[in-house]
Structure formats: C-alpha cells, structure tokens
Write a protein that holds these residues in place. Sequence first.
Motif, mmCIF file in Angstrom:
data_model
loop_
_atom_site.group_PDB
_atom_site.id
_atom_site.type_symbol
_atom_site.label_atom_id
_atom_site.label_comp_id
_atom_site.label_asym_id
_atom_site.label_seq_id
_atom_site.Cartn_x
_atom_site.Cartn_y
_atom_site.Cartn_z
ATOM 1 N N THR A 198 54.332 -18.292 56.228
ATOM 2 C CA THR A 198 53.749 -19.059 55.134
ATOM 3 C C THR A 198 52.251 -18.803 55.077
ATOM 4 N N GLU A 199 51.780 -18.313 53.936
ATOM 5 C CA GLU A 199 50.361 -18.010 53.782
ATOM 6 C C GLU A 199 49.536 -19.293 53.774
ATOM 7 N N ARG A 200 48.361 -19.223 54.383
ATOM 8 C CA ARG A 200 47.522 -20.405 54.485
ATOM 9 C C ARG A 200 46.915 -20.801 53.145
ATOM 10 N N ASP A 201 46.536 -19.795 52.347
ATOM 11 C CA ASP A 201 45.798 -20.086 51.118
ATOM 12 C C ASP A 201 46.680 -20.727 50.050
ATOM 13 N N ASN A 202 47.751 -20.046 49.671
ATOM 14 C CA ASN A 202 48.586 -20.523 48.563
ATOM 15 C C ASN A 202 49.890 -21.168 49.019
ATOM 16 N N LYS A 203 50.105 -21.269 50.340
ATOM 17 C CA LYS A 203 51.293 -21.919 50.901
ATOM 18 C C LYS A 203 52.595 -21.242 50.480
ATOM 19 N N LYS A 204 52.530 -19.989 50.074
ATOM 20 C CA LYS A 204 53.735 -19.265 49.707
ATOM 21 C C LYS A 204 54.427 -18.743 50.965
ATOM 22 N N SER A 205 55.753 -18.816 50.953
ATOM 23 C CA SER A 205 56.539 -18.355 52.093
ATOM 24 C C SER A 205 57.096 -16.965 51.807
ATOM 25 N N LYS A 206 57.072 -16.126 52.833
ATOM 26 C CA LYS A 206 57.602 -14.775 52.721
ATOM 27 C C LYS A 206 58.584 -14.511 53.854
ATOM 28 N N LEU A 207 59.653 -13.812 53.512
ATOM 29 C CA LEU A 207 60.604 -13.320 54.500
ATOM 30 C C LEU A 207 60.157 -11.927 54.921
ATOM 31 N N VAL A 208 60.015 -11.697 56.219
ATOM 32 C CA VAL A 208 59.547 -10.416 56.738
ATOM 33 C C VAL A 208 60.692 -9.767 57.515
ATOM 34 N N ILE A 209 61.102 -8.578 57.074
ATOM 35 C CA ILE A 209 62.171 -7.806 57.714
ATOM 36 C C ILE A 209 61.533 -6.602 58.392
ATOM 37 N N TYR A 210 61.875 -6.394 59.672
ATOM 38 C CA TYR A 210 61.304 -5.241 60.376
ATOM 39 C C TYR A 210 62.369 -4.553 61.237
ATOM 40 N N GLY A 211 62.347 -3.206 61.168
ATOM 41 C CA GLY A 211 63.151 -2.379 62.061
ATOM 42 C C GLY A 211 64.641 -2.530 61.859
ATOM 43 N N GLY A 212 65.383 -2.219 62.916
ATOM 44 C CA GLY A 212 66.834 -2.312 62.867
ATOM 45 C C GLY A 212 67.495 -0.963 63.094
ATOM 46 N N MET A 213 68.767 -0.920 62.729
ATOM 47 C CA MET A 213 69.605 0.253 62.973
ATOM 48 C C MET A 213 70.427 0.551 61.734
#
Length: 351
Positions: A259-274
């Motif tokens: 969740t960003e501090r400035d605008n309080k927007k939430s983001k889903l972060v996907i990293y890596g995998g197979m």
Amino acid sequence: MAAPIRAVQRCMFLGGVPLAVGGGARVIFTPSPLGEGLSRRPRWRRPGRPPPRWRRPVGGVRTARPAPGRGRAGQEEGRAAPRTQQAQDGGSQGGVKAPGVQQPLPAPLRTARGAMAAAPAPGGPALLQPRWKRVVGWSGPVPRPRHGHRAVAIKELIVVFGGGNEGIVDELHVYNTATNQWFIPAVRGDIPPGCAAYGFVCDGTRLLVFGGMVEYGKYLNDLYILELRPGSGVVAWDIPITYGVLPPPRESHTAVVYTERDNKKSKLVIYGGMSGCRLGDLWTLDIETLTWNKPSLSGVAPLPRSLHSATTIGNKMYVFGGWVPLVMDDVKVATHEKEWKCTNTLACLNL
C-alpha cells in the motif's frame, strides 16, 4: 573533477543513497543502455520518488551455507543435495563470516505453570519464551492433509485454500482462532480450479488468487477475487476483467500486497516463479483499477528463482532463498535449465 565524480559513483553503486547537495537537489547517475553499471555523466534532479531499484543488503553476519541441490526441471519440492560448496549468485555475498557457534540464550526459569521463562533482567519481571503448543479440541470439518496450499489471516480468521495430496483440491476452509472452530463457507461464482503453489494474498476483506499449477506442467495466469463480507452467509468468487498485459503463467512464485503511503493505493506484486524454467520478472496489479504493469527496475537483479519468499516491510520488498539456475546460460534459462541449486541470498527492492 575526475576524482570526486569517481568517489560519488562508488558511493551510489554500493549504497544506493543519493548524495545531498545544496539547494535541495540531488546528483544521480542513470544506468547505461548497455547495462554495464553507472553512466559517467551525472544529471541533476529535484528530490522525488525514486524508481524501483534492486539492492543487496550488506553488513550482516552469516554462520553457515546450505548445501546446493540438483535435479531435473519441474521437480520443485527439494531433493537431498550433495555437501559441496555452493556458488554465490547475483554478485558478492555481503556480510562477515562468523564461527558456526550460536550464542547461548539466558538460562531458563520454570514458572508456576511449567512454562519456560527467560532469566529476568535485574529488577524486571520474567519474560516467557516462545513455546509451541498443539491445537486440540477444535470442532467443525477439518481440512484433509495437503501441501502446496496457502493461508492468509483476516482479523481472527485463518483462510486456507488449495493445495493437494494425491490430487489437487479447490476447497476453501476457514479457522476461527477465537472459537477454535473450522468451517467451510458457502461459495458460488467462478470457483478457481484446484491449484497448488499459487499466489494468495489478502487486501482488507478481499482474497486474491493468482497463477498456480493445476496439474503437472500446466500453469495458470488467471486472477480470482473473493470478497468476504461481514455477516454474509454466502460469498462469491469472481474473475475480474483486468487491463494491460498479463504476466505469463507460473507457479511457485510469490505474491505480496503493498500500500503506497501517499495515495493509499494497494498493489499486488508478483515476482519470480516457475514456468518450464525459473522466472525473474516482476509484475504489479493496481487493485483499484485492475491494471497490470511491468515496471522498469534498476540495480543488480537477483537470479531467476522459484519457491522463494517475499516479504514487505515499509516500502521495501525482501526476497530470500529459493531455487536458482545452477548455470546461467541464455539458451538454457530461456527454455529448460537442467540443474539448479538452493540459495540463501537476500535481495531488497524499494517499491
């Protein structure tokens, strides 16, 4: 001016911290188009939000290295590994080697109830040590044995989904830690297929499921959302319409919510995998607009990996461990690498 500029470049490369100068401005160095470190010419920029940048935490102390594992692609759950020296990945390992001897804990004391307590500080009360306890006496339908599942917490509730053991399941179980009770909520809508090693996060009262493996060699890049409304007896899964380019299908990746501090927007972060080979890409989803984005990253990126962990603290995401390719070859990594190793490296990304 050559010597001061070289000194600034070295500080920027090692620490990643902009050099403060007069007038509230900063001098920064942009990456070379060839990807060979920092450019020689600085440019001025007023203080602002820096772009996402990988960096390796340094200055820690490590006591031992795990042995590497080797095997064939697709066999994600680890094998016994030979006790050989593990190669470092992603650059030099920060930190100082320390003898593999742990410091002794304070002598424990036994309390009236039989619990173990640490030796109290002079003039202070005794502190209870962490103690495992098996949960018994529960009621309700208990989930069957499984692995590869995921669990998230919503207040006093633990929500468990998916996984498998002699078949992959699509059941949603909820455990109430306050009442010691299991229950299966009534669900409807587009129920996700039984999957394992997927991304499972909670944003408020919303559950998000991304990707996963439905059978051997078959991976998903679908997004499912379940809204748990208080007081509602029936909840519904939904496959929302998303915008932008979808991430490729994958399993054994990580998913976190930031969740960003400035605008309080939430983001889903996907990293890596197979997905036939280890992946090292990073994707974000704006949960409000449901727009996918692949941000441009700077810094020294960690090796592609799967079965790792990702944790957000403040505005940083820490990636630790996992399985990485044993041989970094463009052809093998792009198709099916033959061997891999288990790593203990730690990387940090400012979001």
